[in-house]
Design a protein around this motif. Sequence first.
Motif, PDB file in Angstrom:
ATOM      1  N   ARG A   1      -1.712 -11.070   1.737  1.00 12.20           N
ATOM      2  CA  ARG A   1      -0.479 -10.945   0.839  1.00 12.20           C
ATOM      3  C   ARG A   1       0.549 -10.122   1.373  1.00 12.20           C
ATOM      4  NH1 ARG A   1      -0.353 -13.029  -4.485  1.00 12.20           N
ATOM      5  NH2 ARG A   1      -2.468 -13.623  -4.319  1.00 12.20           N
ATOM      6  N   SER A   2       1.439 -10.586   1.792  1.00 15.18           N
ATOM      7  CA  SER A   2       2.475  -9.706   2.491  1.00 15.18           C
ATOM      8  C   SER A   2       3.092  -8.885   1.609  1.00 15.18           C
ATOM      9  CB  SER A   2       3.538 -10.487   3.478  1.00 15.18           C
ATOM     10  OG  SER A   2       4.265 -11.504   2.524  1.00 15.18           O
ATOM     11  N   LEU A   3       3.447  -9.346   0.177  1.00  9.28           N
ATOM     12  CA  LEU A   3       4.144  -8.300  -0.791  1.00  9.28           C
ATOM     13  C   LEU A   3       2.910  -7.188  -1.270  1.00  9.28           C
ATOM     14  CD1 LEU A   3       6.041 -10.913  -2.766  1.00  9.28           C
ATOM     15  CD2 LEU A   3       6.992  -9.434  -0.952  1.00  9.28           C
ATOM     16  N   SER A   4       1.767  -7.157  -0.752  1.00 10.23           N
ATOM     17  CA  SER A   4       0.938  -5.895  -1.266  1.00 10.23           C
ATOM     18  C   SER A   4       0.920  -5.082  -0.467  1.00 10.23           C
ATOM     19  CB  SER A   4      -0.614  -6.730  -1.080  1.00 10.23           C
ATOM     20  OG  SER A   4      -0.941  -6.970  -0.057  1.00 10.23           O
ATOM     21  N   TYR A   5       1.786  -4.838   0.678  1.00  8.46           N
ATOM     22  CA  TYR A   5       2.115  -3.482   1.585  1.00  8.46           C
ATOM     23  C   TYR A   5       2.065  -2.402   0.929  1.00  8.46           C
ATOM     24  CZ  TYR A   5       4.255  -1.031   5.222  1.00  8.46           C
ATOM     25  OH  TYR A   5       4.403   0.181   6.008  1.00  8.46           O
ATOM     26  N   TYR A   6       1.303  -1.266   1.168  1.00  8.18           N
ATOM     27  CA  TYR A   6       1.282  -0.123   0.580  1.00  8.18           C
ATOM     28  C   TYR A   6       1.319   0.830   1.794  1.00  8.18           C
ATOM     29  CZ  TYR A   6       0.512   4.348  -1.977  1.00  8.18           C
ATOM     30  OH  TYR A   6       0.545   5.471  -2.639  1.00  8.18           O
ATOM     31  N   PRO A   7       2.656   1.253   2.432  1.00  4.71           N
ATOM     32  CA  PRO A   7       2.548   2.026   3.485  1.00  4.71           C
ATOM     33  C   PRO A   7       2.062   3.407   3.665  1.00  4.71           C
ATOM     34  CG  PRO A   7       4.716   2.088   2.409  1.00  4.71           C
ATOM     35  CD  PRO A   7       3.687   1.221   1.750  1.00  4.71           C
TER      36      PRO A   7
ATOM     37  N   THR B   1       5.740   5.942   5.627  1.00  6.57           N
ATOM     38  CA  THR B   1       6.290   6.263   4.374  1.00  6.57           C
ATOM     39  C   THR B   1       7.153   4.865   3.953  1.00  6.57           C
ATOM     40  OG1 THR B   1       8.242   7.205   5.259  1.00  6.57           O
ATOM     41  CG2 THR B   1       6.506   8.744   4.805  1.00  6.57           C
ATOM     42  N   GLY B   2       7.417   4.119   4.630  1.00  3.44           N
ATOM     43  CA  GLY B   2       8.032   2.951   4.384  1.00  3.44           C
ATOM     44  C   GLY B   2       8.017   1.789   5.491  1.00  3.44           C
ATOM     45  N   GLY B   3       8.969   0.960   5.562  1.00  2.22           N
ATOM     46  CA  GLY B   3       9.015  -0.090   6.409  1.00  2.22           C
ATOM     47  C   GLY B   3       8.892  -1.374   5.435  1.00  2.22           C
ATOM     48  N   MET B   4       8.968  -2.477   5.972  1.00  2.00           N
ATOM     49  CA  MET B   4       8.896  -3.731   5.594  1.00  2.00           C
ATOM     50  C   MET B   4       8.409  -4.683   6.438  1.00  2.00           C
ATOM     51  SD  MET B   4      12.591  -5.937   4.913  1.00  2.00           S
ATOM     52  CE  MET B   4      12.732  -6.016   6.502  1.00  2.00           C
ATOM     53  N   VAL B   5       7.298  -5.545   5.557  1.00  2.00           N
ATOM     54  CA  VAL B   5       6.715  -6.596   6.454  1.00  2.00           C
ATOM     55  C   VAL B   5       7.747  -7.886   6.346  1.00  2.00           C
ATOM     56  CG1 VAL B   5       4.772  -8.162   5.680  1.00  2.00           C
ATOM     57  CG2 VAL B   5       4.551  -6.129   5.191  1.00  2.00           C
TER      58      VAL B   5
ATOM     59  N   ILE C   1       0.252  -9.910  10.318  1.00  2.00           N
ATOM     60  CA  ILE C   1       1.316  -9.201   9.643  1.00  2.00           C
ATOM     61  C   ILE C   1       2.154  -8.263  10.608  1.00  2.00           C
ATOM     62  CG2 ILE C   1       1.638  -7.254   7.921  1.00  2.00           C
ATOM     63  CD1 ILE C   1       0.682 -10.100   6.865  1.00  2.00           C
ATOM     64  N   SER C   2       3.321  -8.418  10.537  1.00  6.18           N
ATOM     65  CA  SER C   2       4.324  -7.538  11.180  1.00  6.18           C
ATOM     66  C   SER C   2       5.214  -6.594  10.201  1.00  6.18           C
ATOM     67  CB  SER C   2       5.392  -8.505  12.135  1.00  6.18           C
ATOM     68  OG  SER C   2       4.729  -9.136  13.037  1.00  6.18           O
ATOM     69  N   ILE C   3       5.081  -5.415  10.679  1.00  5.95           N
ATOM     70  CA  ILE C   3       5.838  -4.545   9.852  1.00  5.95           C
ATOM     71  C   ILE C   3       6.979  -3.972  10.724  1.00  5.95           C
ATOM     72  CG2 ILE C   3       5.594  -2.150   8.617  1.00  5.95           C
ATOM     73  CD1 ILE C   3       2.588  -2.902   8.202  1.00  5.95           C
TER      74      ILE C   3
ATOM     75  N   PRO D   1      -8.224   1.194   1.735  1.00  2.00           N
ATOM     76  CA  PRO D   1      -8.319  -0.095   1.191  1.00  2.00           C
ATOM     77  C   PRO D   1      -7.132  -0.730   0.391  1.00  2.00           C
ATOM     78  CG  PRO D   1     -10.328   1.192   0.997  1.00  2.00           C
ATOM     79  CD  PRO D   1      -9.563   2.157   1.362  1.00  2.00           C
ATOM     80  N   SER D   2      -6.239   0.388   0.020  1.00  2.00           N
ATOM     81  CA  SER D   2      -5.167  -0.073  -0.666  1.00  2.00           C
ATOM     82  C   SER D   2      -3.832  -0.660   0.124  1.00  2.00           C
ATOM     83  CB  SER D   2      -4.641   1.121  -1.625  1.00  2.00           C
ATOM     84  OG  SER D   2      -4.381   2.144  -0.795  1.00  2.00           O
ATOM     85  N   ALA D   3      -3.900  -0.430   1.356  1.00  2.00           N
ATOM     86  CA  ALA D   3      -2.902  -0.989   2.301  1.00  2.00           C
ATOM     87  C   ALA D   3      -2.306  -2.456   2.134  1.00  2.00           C
ATOM     88  CB  ALA D   3      -3.414  -0.820   3.869  1.00  2.00           C
ATOM     89  N   PHE D   4      -3.424  -3.182   1.971  1.00  2.00           N
ATOM     90  CA  PHE D   4      -2.998  -4.763   1.833  1.00  2.00           C
ATOM     91  C   PHE D   4      -4.175  -5.219   0.720  1.00  2.00           C
ATOM     92  CE2 PHE D   4      -0.621  -4.040   5.713  1.00  2.00           C
ATOM     93  CZ  PHE D   4       0.418  -4.796   5.597  1.00  2.00           C
ATOM     94  N   THR D   5      -3.829  -6.434   0.371  1.00  2.00           N
ATOM     95  CA  THR D   5      -4.859  -7.246  -0.303  1.00  2.00           C
ATOM     96  C   THR D   5      -4.773  -8.401   0.211  1.00  2.00           C
ATOM     97  OG1 THR D   5      -3.414  -8.187  -1.978  1.00  2.00           O
ATOM     98  CG2 THR D   5      -4.919  -5.997  -2.444  1.00  2.00           C
ATOM     99  N   ASP D   6      -5.798  -9.206   0.229  1.00  2.00           N
ATOM    100  CA  ASP D   6      -5.876 -10.928   0.633  1.00  2.00           C
ATOM    101  C   ASP D   6      -5.267 -11.796  -0.372  1.00  2.00           C
ATOM    102  OD1 ASP D   6      -8.054 -11.264  -1.179  1.00  2.00           O
ATOM    103  OD2 ASP D   6      -9.539 -11.497   0.300  1.00  2.00           O
ATOM    104  N   MET D   7      -5.195 -12.918  -0.385  1.00  2.24           N
ATOM    105  CA  MET D   7      -4.736 -13.761  -1.554  1.00  2.24           C
ATOM    106  C   MET D   7      -5.597 -14.062  -2.597  1.00  2.24           C
ATOM    107  SD  MET D   7      -2.024 -14.568   0.319  1.00  2.24           S
ATOM    108  CE  MET D   7      -1.629 -15.881  -0.605  1.00  2.24           C
ATOM    109  N   SER D   8      -6.884 -13.495  -2.531  1.00  7.47           N
ATOM    110  CA  SER D   8      -7.796 -13.280  -3.885  1.00  7.47           C
ATOM    111  C   SER D   8      -7.707 -12.056  -4.438  1.00  7.47           C
ATOM    112  CB  SER D   8      -9.224 -13.815  -3.629  1.00  7.47           C
ATOM    113  OG  SER D   8      -9.386 -15.287  -2.956  1.00  7.47           O
ATOM    114  N   LEU D   9      -6.797 -10.906  -3.855  1.00  7.38           N
ATOM    115  CA  LEU D   9      -6.571  -9.801  -4.470  1.00  7.38           C
ATOM    116  C   LEU D   9      -7.586  -8.816  -3.969  1.00  7.38           C
ATOM    117  CD1 LEU D   9      -4.754 -10.376  -7.838  1.00  7.38           C
ATOM    118  CD2 LEU D   9      -3.632  -9.993  -5.573  1.00  7.38           C
TER     119      LEU D   9
END
Length: 181
Positions: A69-75, A96-100, A108-110, A140-148
């Motif tokens: 899930r691209s919107l789950s990005y936590y840098p 500290t930032g960036g954008m998927v 995934i490209s950041i 683990p909090s960097a991203f989630t999959d489609m099932s969270l």
Amino acid sequence: LATNSSNTYLSFLNVTTTDSAGNLVVPIPSSAAIRVTSYTADTTPPVLLSFSLDLNTGILQLFFSETIRSLSYYPAAITIQNDASSSQVTANYTLTGGMVVGADSPNISIILSQFDLNMIMSYLNSLGTSTANTFITLLPSAFTDMSLNVLQEVSTTSALQATRVTVSTLIPILRSFTLNR
């Protein structure tokens, strides 16, 4: 869609498969789709398989075992370090930032923030200049999959080595300066 037994159905055309004699399967049109009788939710954490870093474009590419899930990005859960084992690390940097960029995908490209890119490059020859000194750790909090489901951790004691690193060949440009007399 396909998140539980109440919204998971099966339909297909008769060109989908054949039996052992070569006969086409009887189609099930979407108007007569069959509801699943047994549903098992996805509880498998996604795994980072490989990554690359391009300091010319400022893009960090991550390749996972399943759609992320691209919107789950936590840098702040992503660190670049110069060795696989934390006991040998002499340089590391946590984003500290960036954008998927792009949609949900296993790839995934950041686009790194300019600050993060400059900080990684400030380590000169000790971080991000080759695959030999470019490793990644993920909480683990960097991203989630489609099932969270959260990621399988890539720990600081067994960081993943980059498969490709492109060093910056860009010439620095002075954008401003201040003169104090």
